[in-house]
Design a protein around this motif. Structure first.
Motif, PDB file in Angstrom:
ATOM      1  N   THR A 123       0.826  -0.633  -0.044  1.00  0.00           N
ATOM      2  CA  THR A 123      -0.114  -0.232   0.018  1.00  0.00           C
ATOM      3  C   THR A 123       1.287   1.254   0.038  1.00  0.00           C
ATOM      4  N   ASP A 214      -6.246  -2.093  -3.598  1.00  0.00           N
ATOM      5  CA  ASP A 214      -5.832  -3.103  -2.705  1.00  0.00           C
ATOM      6  C   ASP A 214      -6.903  -2.853  -1.812  1.00  0.00           C
ATOM      7  N   GLU A 215      -6.269  -3.927  -0.843  1.00  0.00           N
ATOM      8  CA  GLU A 215      -7.016  -5.044   0.024  1.00  0.00           C
ATOM      9  C   GLU A 215      -7.868  -6.010  -0.550  1.00  0.00           C
ATOM     10  N   THR A 373      -5.581  -6.803   8.529  1.00  0.00           N
ATOM     11  CA  THR A 373      -4.633  -6.615   7.587  1.00  0.00           C
ATOM     12  C   THR A 373      -4.355  -5.601   7.078  1.00  0.00           C
ATOM     13  N   SER A 374      -5.113  -4.089   7.346  1.00  0.00           N
ATOM     14  CA  SER A 374      -5.599  -2.776   6.624  1.00  0.00           C
ATOM     15  C   SER A 374      -4.241  -1.876   6.974  1.00  0.00           C
TER      16      SER A 374
HETATM   17 MG    MG Z   1      -1.969  -2.824   2.518  1.00  0.00          MG
END
Ligand code: MG
Ligand code: CDP
Length: 735
Positions: A123, A214-215, A373-374
Motif C-alpha cells: 500500500t 487494494d485489500e 490486514t489494513s
Molecule cells: Mg496494505
C-alpha cells in the motif's frame, strides 16, 4: 472491596462460573454459544497473574503458524528503529528488492494481481514507485483504494511523510464527507466507495493512469462492484493500468476474473507464531480480554500487544477497564499504554498508535479488524484474539439487515495471528478452545455482496447506465432475491419507474453520498419545508451511536444529561435537539463537556452537515425551517424510512410488512413510552433484534408518503379489526 493480589502463581483452572456464563449468554446471544465446546489438549500448567481468584485465563499452547525466518530476539528498541532514516525503512520492506521487477511487470501487463504478506509495503510503496517511474506525468493520477476510511487516512499520512510533502498536496486522501486532496494531488488514497462515486463524474476514469484496488481479499461490497466496472473500463482504455493487491488469500480467483492476469508474488517475511488456546471456553470475552492483557503484560518479555474486538463501544469499554485496572495496580506493574483504533477514531488519536513505545513501557492496541490486514503497527509481538467480529447480515426474504457480532472465520483468525510474527517470533492467544477453532469457525468470510442490502449499489449502477444487473460481471453474484428486493425498494422510494428506469428523483438521490432512504428523506424535506432540520438529523444519524458520553464514574450524571435532551416524538428529534443546542452554544467544546456529549462526534456531524448542505442545490432542495413544527420533520423522515416501520401488537413490536418481532433499544428515548407506530433507523442484533434511533409516527402518514407501498387495510388498528362488523350495519338498519 478485597485487596487485589498481584502474584505469579502456578494455577489449576476451573470452568467458568455458571452465573458468568448466563451473563454472557444474555449479552451475546447465539454467537457466544458457538464457543461452548470443550477442549482436552495439553494439561501443561502455566504461570499466571492472579488479580482475583476467578480472574485467571488459562491458555494452552497448541499449534504454530509456520514462519519462513528463524525466531529471533525481540526487536531493537523503538528508539533505535526511529533513528533509522525513513528511506532506510523504505528499503528494508519486503517489496523493495522487487521494485524493478514489479515495475517491469506493470509495464508489460495491463492488469496485474499483486500478492504479499501484510506489512510488506504494497500500500505505501507501490504507488510511490509508480510516481517515481513517471506514471503521474501529464497531470495523470494514481488511485489506491482502501475498504476502510481510517486506513486511507493513515496510509496517506504515512506516504506524505515518506515523500516529504504536506498531506493534501501531492499525496492526499478522499473519504466520504472528507476530501483531503487538491489540484496538485497525484497519489490519491481513497475508500473503495469513493472511487465508485468517481464513476458518476468520470465514467472512464480518464484522469487516472493507474487504479490499484487494494485489500482486495477483504471483498467488501464496493470493492466487488469496482472489479466489474474497472474490468469494463480497462477494455476500452488499454493504457490504463489496473493493480489488484491482496494479502495471501484468494489471488487465483482475482486472476481468473481478470482474464487470467498474471500474479506477482512478493515473498513473505514471517516469523513463527506460537498459538495458544484457552483450555475452556470463556464466558465473557471482554472481561477475559482485559485479564489476559494484564497477564501477558506481567508474565511476558517486552513486545507490544494487539487485541481484536468488534467495534467502537466494545473497544472503548475495554480500554476504560484496562486503564482502570492499571491505575489500581499502580506501580506494581510496568507502564501500559492503552490505545484504541476503530473506524471513527479522530486522526490525532490515530497517529498515536504508530508512535514508538517508550522504553520500559508496553503498548496495547485495541482494534477492530482494521488491524487484521489494513494497518500494520510496528513492534507487535502478542496478539489477543477473542474470535469475534461485527458483521452485517441480510435476509433477502424479509429485507431486513442487521449488524451482528459473530465468530470470525479461520482465515481471519490466521491473519490476526500472523500480525504477531512480523518483527520477531510472536505469540497469539486465542480466547477460545482449539476444538472451537477446528469445528466451529467457518473457513472464510462470506463476501459482503452476499450478505448486505444492495439498494445503494443498484441505484449507483442504474445512474451509470447499467440496466441489466442480472448480467453484471460479478466476481461472486449476490443472491437473486437481494437484487430483486433492491429494485423493488428503489421503486417504492420513487427512484425507479415501473420499467426499472431511473427517475428524475432517482438521479437526485444518487447525487447524495448517503443511503437511498436517507437521500429520500432529504429530498422529501423540500415538500415539508424543513430541510434545515432534516440536514441536521441526517448528519447526526451518520455519526450515530457515539453522540453521548457515559463515563463509568459518572453514569447517573451522564444519563440525566441525556434525558434532558428528550423531546416527545423520538430519537431523531433528540439528535436534532442536541445539535441545535450545541450550535446555539457557538459549537462549544465546553458545552459538550458539561452535557456529556462527545465533542468529536459533534464536530464531525457539523462537517457532514455542511457538505450535505453544499449538495442541496444540486438536488434542487431549498433551505427552509419548520419553525418548531416537528410534525413536518417527522413526516419527512417517514418519507424516507417507511420501509423500517413497526407497530405495537399484543406480543410486542412487529415490523409492519414482515411481521418480525423487534424491540426498542434500551437507550432510546421511547423505550418506556412504547408508541403504537414507529419507524427505526437501523436494526442491531445482539441478544435480540433491537431497533436503534426510533421515531413515533402515525399510520396515516404512511399512506401519505408511500401510497404505492401501503394499503389502508394493512394499517388498520388490529384491535378495531376484531370489532364485529355487524354493529355499524345494525345501526344503519335501525336508522
Ligand atoms: Mg496494505
Ligand atoms: O500494504 P502492506 O500491508 O503490504 O504494507 P504497508 O501498509 O505498505 O506497510 C509498510 C510499512 O509501513 C509497515 O512497516 C508499516 O508499519 C508502515 N506504516 C506506518 O508506519 N504507518 C502507517 N500509517 C502505515 C504503514
Amino acid at each position: 472491596q478485597p485487596a487485589r493480589a498481584v502474584d505469579l502463581v502456578e494455577e489449576e483452572s476451573g470452568a467458568p462460573g455458571e452465573e458468568q456464563r448466563r451473563w454472557e449468554e444474555a449479552r451475546l446471544g447465539a454467537a457466544s454459544l458457538k464457543f461452548g465446546a470443550r477442549d482436552a489438549t495439553s494439561q501443561e500448567p502455566r504461570y499466571q497473574l492472579v488479580l482475583e481468584e476467578e480472574e485467571t485465563i488459562e491458555f494452552v499452547r497448541a499449534t504454530q503458524l509456520q514462519g519462513d525466518e528463524e525466531p529471533t530476539a525481540p526487536p531493537a528498541s523503538a528508539q533505535a528503529q526511529q533513528k533509522e532514516s525513513i528511506q532506510a525503512v523504505r528499503r528494508s520492506l519486503p517489496v523493495f528488492p522487487f521494485r524493478e521487477e514489479l515495475l517491469a511487470a506493470i509495464a508489460d501487463h495491463q492488469v496485474l494481481i499483486i500478492e504479499g504478506e501484510t506489512g510488506s509495503g504494497k500500500t505505501t510503496q507501490i504507488p510511490q514507485y509508480l510516481f517515481e517511474e513517471g506514471y503521474t506525468k501529464k497531470g495523470m493520477k494514481i488511485a489506491c483504494t482502501q475498504p476502510r476510511r481510517v486506513a486511507a487516512m493513515s496510509v496517506a499520512a504515512r506516504v506524505a511523510r515518506e515523500m516529504g510533502v504536506k498531506l493534501g498536496n501531492e499525496v492526499g486522501y478522499s473519504i466520504r464527507f472528507e476530501d483531503c486532496t487538491s489540484e496538485r494531488t497525484v497519489l490519491r488514497y481513497m475508500t473503495d466507495g469513493m472511487l465508485l462515486r468517481e464513476f458518476l463524474s468520470e465514467p472512464d476514469l480518464a484522469s487516472y493512469s493507474v487504479v490499484m484496488v487494494d485489500e482486495a481479499h477483504e471483498r467488501t461490497l464496493h470493492t466487488d462492484i469496482l472489479f466489474g466496472l474497472i474490468k469494463d473500463v480497462a477494455r476500452f482504455r488499454p493504457e490504463l493500468k489496473v493493480l489488484v493487491a491482496s494479502a495471501t488469500l484468494d489471488t487465483a480467483r482475482f486472476s481468473t476474473f481478470f482474464d487470467d492476469a498474471p500474479i506477482f508474488r512478493i515473498p513473505g517475511r514471517r516469523f513463527p507464531v506460537d498459538i495458544f488456546y484457552t483450555k475452556a471456553p470463556e464466558a465473557d470475552y471482554l472481561e477475559a480480554c482485559v485479564v489476559s492483557v494484564l497477564q501477558i503484560h506481567v508474565t511476558q518479555p517486552p513486545g507490544d500487544i494487539l487485541v481484536f474486538l468488534t467495534g467502537q463501544e466494545e473497544i472503548e469499554a475495554a480500554c476504560e477497564m484496562l486503564q482502570d485496572r492499571c491505575r489500581r495496580l499502580g506501580s506494581k506493574i510496568r507502564e501500559l499504554l492503552v490505545l484504541p483504533i476503530y473506524a471513527n477514531l479522530p486522526s490525532d488519536m490515530q497517529a498515536r498508535i504508530f508512535q514508538p513505545t517508550p522504553p520500559g513501557a508496553r503498548k496495547v492496541v485495541v482494534a477492530t479488524n482494521i488491524a487484521e490486514t489494513s494497518l500494520t503497527i510496528e513492534g507487535i509481538i502478542y496478539v489477543l484474539d477473542p474470535g469475534f467480529c461485527k458483521q452485517k447480515s441480510y435476509n433477502p426474504r424479509t429485507g431486513m439487515e442487521s449488524l451482528t457480532v459473530t465468530p470470525c472465520s479461520k482465515a481471519s483468525a490466521n491473519q490476526r495471528a500472523g500480525r504477531a510474527g512480523r518483527v520477531a517470533a510472536g505469540k497469539c492467544f486465542r480466547l477460545y478452545t482449539a476444538w472451537a477453532y477446528q469445528h466451529e469457525l467457518e473457513e472464510t468470510t462470506v463476501p459482503e455482496i452476499q450478505r448486505t442490502s444492495l439498494g445503494n449499489v443498484v441505484l449507483l449502477l442504474k445512474s451509470l447506465g447499467i440496466h441489466d444487473l442480472m448480467h453484471f460481471d460479478f466476481l461472486d453474484p449476490p443472491p437473486y432475491e437481494t437484487l430483486l428486493l433492491a429494485l423493488e425498494q428503489l421503486y417504492a422510494l420513487g427512484a425507479l419507474n415501473h420499467l426499472g428506469e431511473l427517475t428524475t428523483s432517482g438521479r437526485k438521490m444518487a447525487e447524495l453520498p448517503v443511503d437511498p432512504m436517507l437521500s429520500k428523506m432529504i429530498l422529501a424535506s423540500e415538500k415539508y419545508s424543513c430541510s434545515e432540520e432534516i440536514l441536521t438529523v441526517a448528519a447526526m444519524l451518520s455519526v450515530n451511536n457515539s453522540i453521548f458520553y457515559r463515563p463509568k464514574d459518572k453514569v447517573v450524571h451522564a444519563d440525566n444529561a441525556r434525558v434532558n435532551f428528550f423531546l416527545p416524538g423520538g430519537d431523531h428529534l433528540v439528535l436534532l435537539n442536541v445539535y441545535t443546542q450545541w450550535a446555539e452554544s457557538g459549537y462549544s467544546s465546553q458545552w459538550c463537556y458539561e452535557n456529556f456529549v462527545q465533542f468529536r462526534s459533534m464536530r464531525r456531524a457539523r462537517d457532514v452537515r455542511e457538505q450535505l448542505e453544499g449538495l442541496l442545490e444540486r438536488v434542487e432542495v431549498g433551505l427552509s425551517s419548520c419553525q418548531g413544527d416537528y410534525i413536518r420533520v417527522r413526516k419527512a423522515i417517514t418519507a424516507g424510512y417507511f420501509y423500517h416501520t413497526a407497530r405495537l401488537t399484543r406480543s410486542g413490536y412487529r415490523t409492519v410488512k414482515q411481521q418480525q418481532t423487534v424491540f426498542i433499544h434500551p437507550n432510546s428515548s421511547l423505550f418506556e413510552q412504547q408508541p403504537r407506530w414507529l419507524l427505526y433507523h437501523e436494526l442491531v442484533l445482539t441478544t435480540k433484534e433491537f431497533m436503534r434511533q426510533v421515531l413515533e409516527i402515525e399510520s396515516s402518514w404512511l399512506l401519505e408518503v408511500a401510497p404505492h407501498y401501503y394499503k389502508a387495510k394493512e394499517l388498520e388498528d388490529p384491535h378495531a379489526k376484531k370489532m364485529p362488523k355487524k354493529v355499524g350495519k345494525t345501526r344503519e338498519e335501525l336508522g
